[in-house]
Scaffold this active site. Structure first.
Site, PDB file in Angstrom:
ATOM      1  N   TYR A 297       0.847  -1.214  -0.120  1.00  0.00           N
ATOM      2  CA  TYR A 297      -0.005   0.188  -0.044  1.00  0.00           C
ATOM      3  C   TYR A 297       0.979   1.138   0.022  1.00  0.00           C
ATOM      4  O   TYR A 297       1.650   1.376   0.699  1.00  0.00           O
ATOM      5  CB  TYR A 297      -0.955   0.101   1.136  1.00  0.00           C
ATOM      6  CG  TYR A 297      -2.042   0.859   0.900  1.00  0.00           C
ATOM      7  CD1 TYR A 297      -3.333   0.435   0.511  1.00  0.00           C
ATOM      8  CD2 TYR A 297      -2.204   2.049   1.593  1.00  0.00           C
ATOM      9  CE1 TYR A 297      -4.254   1.366   0.478  1.00  0.00           C
ATOM     10  CE2 TYR A 297      -3.235   3.139   1.411  1.00  0.00           C
ATOM     11  CZ  TYR A 297      -4.349   2.708   0.789  1.00  0.00           C
ATOM     12  OH  TYR A 297      -5.425   3.389   0.698  1.00  0.00           O
ATOM     13  N   TYR A 347      -5.833   5.348  -7.362  1.00  0.00           N
ATOM     14  CA  TYR A 347      -6.087   5.498  -5.912  1.00  0.00           C
ATOM     15  C   TYR A 347      -7.489   5.031  -5.803  1.00  0.00           C
ATOM     16  O   TYR A 347      -8.203   5.830  -5.660  1.00  0.00           O
ATOM     17  CB  TYR A 347      -5.757   6.815  -5.316  1.00  0.00           C
ATOM     18  CG  TYR A 347      -6.208   6.977  -3.643  1.00  0.00           C
ATOM     19  CD1 TYR A 347      -5.648   6.405  -2.625  1.00  0.00           C
ATOM     20  CD2 TYR A 347      -7.370   7.539  -3.315  1.00  0.00           C
ATOM     21  CE1 TYR A 347      -5.651   6.160  -1.542  1.00  0.00           C
ATOM     22  CE2 TYR A 347      -7.794   7.631  -2.122  1.00  0.00           C
ATOM     23  CZ  TYR A 347      -7.096   6.826  -0.938  1.00  0.00           C
ATOM     24  OH  TYR A 347      -7.253   6.857   0.203  1.00  0.00           O
TER      25      TYR A 347
END
Ligand SMILES: [Zn+2]
Lengths: 394, 305
Positions: A297, A347
């Protein structure tokens, strides 16, 4: 008590589906959700009528029943939300896997859909958060009156301490951005397709919040991603194959705060991700050596270094050397974020990263790593978080 | 600047336009309408006998109607005048706003029905640049002289305006984001208003804790009191905010995690130092800043006490 759970290897992701990733979808968030879900079900060869469970983020604006009704789904036996922003990603899969492994559900959809760029932008932060007297708002009382209001600012506070503790530099963070953008440059689905960057460009990009440059920060995107989870024995019937959920885990640790766990003895690590790591390794009986590629991440580059350390790919404070010497690009020891990550592809709160993990297992990533057996996928950092290990169905 | 003053001075004494003769002679109907409109019941304006009883030849006009007799009606005036030139000159130097400041009238005699006034207007004075509450500007005084057909002055009016440069509107600084006040944290913000930096303390096991909460995580007591922190501490970590910019703050903005000498940490701003000089470990000391009536917060400045 053991860190291992019983769900290891009993379920699989058999379908992935996404919308295009953009800065302005021009469509409702609900439409993005149903488009992605239908695409994922088609990929899995499963009809909407077979779905009996739905899981998404508490931050998602599309209730499970709205998505279900628009897709003409039948009875839902599980509808569940996972809290804490991007930390939810692997948690949705954990919920789905538990529901399927326990027999509550046959087919569960996990989804995330938003117009995060053209609609409400997270990068603006909580400066306008209405101060209604509740515990979740009161958390920000210790930060927003001082101007500490955005995710980048909250993370930068950890990054500065990490640099101080281990001697990491902005260039060490920048190598993550360069790797992501290198991978995005060959991914037609990525926003930054054909736009690689150099370390010099990273260093020259403007400050957002020192020590973070603009190119340390992920994009803001519009889009949706859905994933279909069912039992392992249905993988053989899946037209495009599946990725076994070898392990899935959540973690929140002592002294946990939402983005601002500044009061622990050490601010240079991510203990909640360490907790996720211990569970994933225990459940899967795997070690870092078994992982060929990972989706780490990357809302902000510094926490990629912390995660490599928490998962034991290297020792504490050694991620900067691991990245430089072992390599996180294609051809390196651990290619990460082969879709371009959230800095390069989009995103979508990490859910697009899980899809990339599935593609690596299936063998059809645009940046395919050779001989992939196991892929690690992590979720949002600095918050209560989660992670997965996906594997091939041998 | 003195060039402008010279140019302004050159307007003094200039007559604005040709003398203008009133459209109507002084007349009873207009007097009556005026008196109705302003509710003036003085009988010398309305009743011949009463006027005579007061030594007039008949009804007289209220002196304050002086200007009314000379008015040109809607769209009445045409042609550029010296006054237009003067105002344009002031406009071109940024004095674009106008406000009438005062008007003085002087009456030589009562006007009677049948009188017909002729008006001449002169720019009497242009002031030096003056600072006023509205802004910097120049006062312009015009003198209007009203004459009857015999050429006698029956009244005058001095009219003064201020031509000024409008000040940019100073918006009040937006307030810092409000803290959400709950029963668990209200004591801390209330104490901050009294310039006290409090740390919550478990009343049973004496552990300090920040941010505060309802239960001691060590011994689970719900009883607590506070200690008054010395305000001394050191920077544990910090950031320098550049973007996005919230209007309540000055940028670059330094926000730090401060480790107090009592052992707890808190987030605050570091002030009184250039952002690039801030370092981890730097000793800092608290001072209190009242940002508005509701919000007083500790801020930290480099130093030992
Ligand atoms: Zn206690």
């Amino acid at each position: 008590m053991s860190d291992a759970s019983d769900i290891g290897g009993r379920t699989a992701i058999v379908g992935i589906g996404a919308t295009e990733f953009s800065k302005d979808s021009g469509r409702s968030e609900l439409r993005l959700a149903v488009e992605a879900t239908k695409a994922a079900l088609d990929d899995a060869g499963i009809a909407p009528s077979e779905v009996d469970g739905m899981v998404t983020f508490t931050m998602d604006n599309n209730p499970e029943i709205e998505v279900a009704r628009n897709l003409g789904m039948n009875d839902l036996k599980l509808f569940s939300r996972v809290h804490y922003g991007g930390g939810a990603g692997g948690g949705t899969i954990l919920q789905a896997a538990m529901a399927v492994a326990s027999g509550v559900c046959d087919v569960v959809v996990c989804y995330r859909a938003f117009n995060e760029r053209s609609g409400h932008r997270f990068g603006i932060g909580v400066q306008d958060r209405p101060p209604a007297p509740n515990t979740e708002n009161a958390h920000y009382a210790w930060y927003s009156p001082y101007g500490l209001v955005t995710p980048a600012q909250w993370v930068a506070m950890f990054a500065r301490r990490y640099m101080h503790t281990y001697g990491a530099t902005s260039e060490d963070f920048g190598r993550v951005a360069v790797a992501d953008r290198f991978h995005a440059s060959t991914n037609p689905a990525a926003w930054f397709f054909q736009q690689p960057i150099t370390l010099e460009e990273h260093q020259a990009s403007r400050w957002i919040v020192e020590p973070l440059h603009l190119l340390d920060c992920c994009q803001e995107s519009d889009g949706a991603q859905a994933l279909i989870i069912t039992s392992r024995d249905r993988v053989k019937d899946s037209p495009n194959g599946g990725a076994i959920i070898e392990a899935a885990a959540q973690g929140a640790s002592k002294g946990q705060e939402m983005m601002t766990s500044y009061y622990r003895d050490d601010m240079a690590g991510l203990p909640e991700m360490g907790l996720v790591a211990r569970q994933l390794w225990a459940t899967s009986s795997l070690t870092p050596a078994d992982i060929q590629t990972a989706v780490i991440y990357d809302h902000f580059t510094p926490f990629v270094l912390c995660q490599l350390e928490e998962f034991g790919f290297c020792g504490r404070g050694e991620a900067k050397d691991f990245i430089k010497d072992e390599g996180i690009e294609l051809g390196g020891r651990l290619p990460i974020n082969t879709n371009g990550g959230q800095l390069g592809e989009a995103y979508i709160h990490g859910m697009n990263g899980i899809a990339e993990g599935v593609r690596q297992v299936r063998g059809n990533s645009v940046n395919q790593v050779p001989n992939v057996q196991y892929v690690l996928v992590t979720a949002g950092t600095g918050v209560p978080t989660s992670g997965l290990i996906l594997g091939r169905d041998n | 600047m003195s060039e402008l003053i010279d140019a302004l001075r050159a307007f003094e004494g200039r007559v604005i336009g040709p003398p203008t003769r009133a459209l109507d002679a002084v007349n009873e109907p207009m007097i009556r309408h005026w008196c109705d409109a302003i509710d003036d019941r003085n009988p010398i304006y309305l009743d011949n006998d009463a006027a005579k009883a007061n030594g007039h030849r008949g009804i007289v006009a209220p002196p304050t109607m002086l200007q009314a007799w000379s008015m040109r009606g809607l769209g009445g005036r045409t042609g550029a005048t010296a006054q237009d030139d003067l105002l344009r000159l002031l406009d071109s130097h940024g004095f674009t706003s106008v406000v009438a400041t005062n008007c003085d009238q002087e009456y030589m005699r009562y006007l009677e029905p049948g009188d017909r006034v002729t008006t001449t207007v002169t720019i009497e004075a242009v002031s030096d640049e003056k600072k006023t509450g509205l802004g910097v500007g120049h006062f312009v005084t015009t003198l209007q002289e009203y004459r009857d057909d015999a050429g006698e002055v029956v009244g005058t009016m001095r009219f003064r305006i201020l031509k000024f440069a409008p000040q940019p509107k100073v918006e009040p600084r937006p307030q810092r984001p409000r803290p959400s006040i709950t029963r668990d944290n209200a004591f801390w913000f209330e104490a901050a208003k009294q310039h006290q930096l409090l740390i919550q303390r478990c009343a049973r096991c004496r552990q300090l804790r920040h941010p505060p909460g309802p239960m001691c995580p060590h011994c689970h007591s719900l009883e607590w009191d506070t200690v008054d922190a010395s305000g001394r501490g050191a920077i544990y970590s910090f950031v320098v905010n550049h973007h996005p910019q919230v209007p309540a703050f000055d940028y670059p903005l330094v926000v730090a995690v401060i480790e107090l000498e009592e052992g707890t940490r808190l987030v605050s701003n570091v002030i009184g130092i250039e952002a690039h000089d801030v370092e981890i470990g730097m000793p800092v000391v608290a001072e209190f800043v009242a940002f508005d009536d509701e919000l007083t917060l500790p801020q930290f400045r480099p130093g030992l006490n």
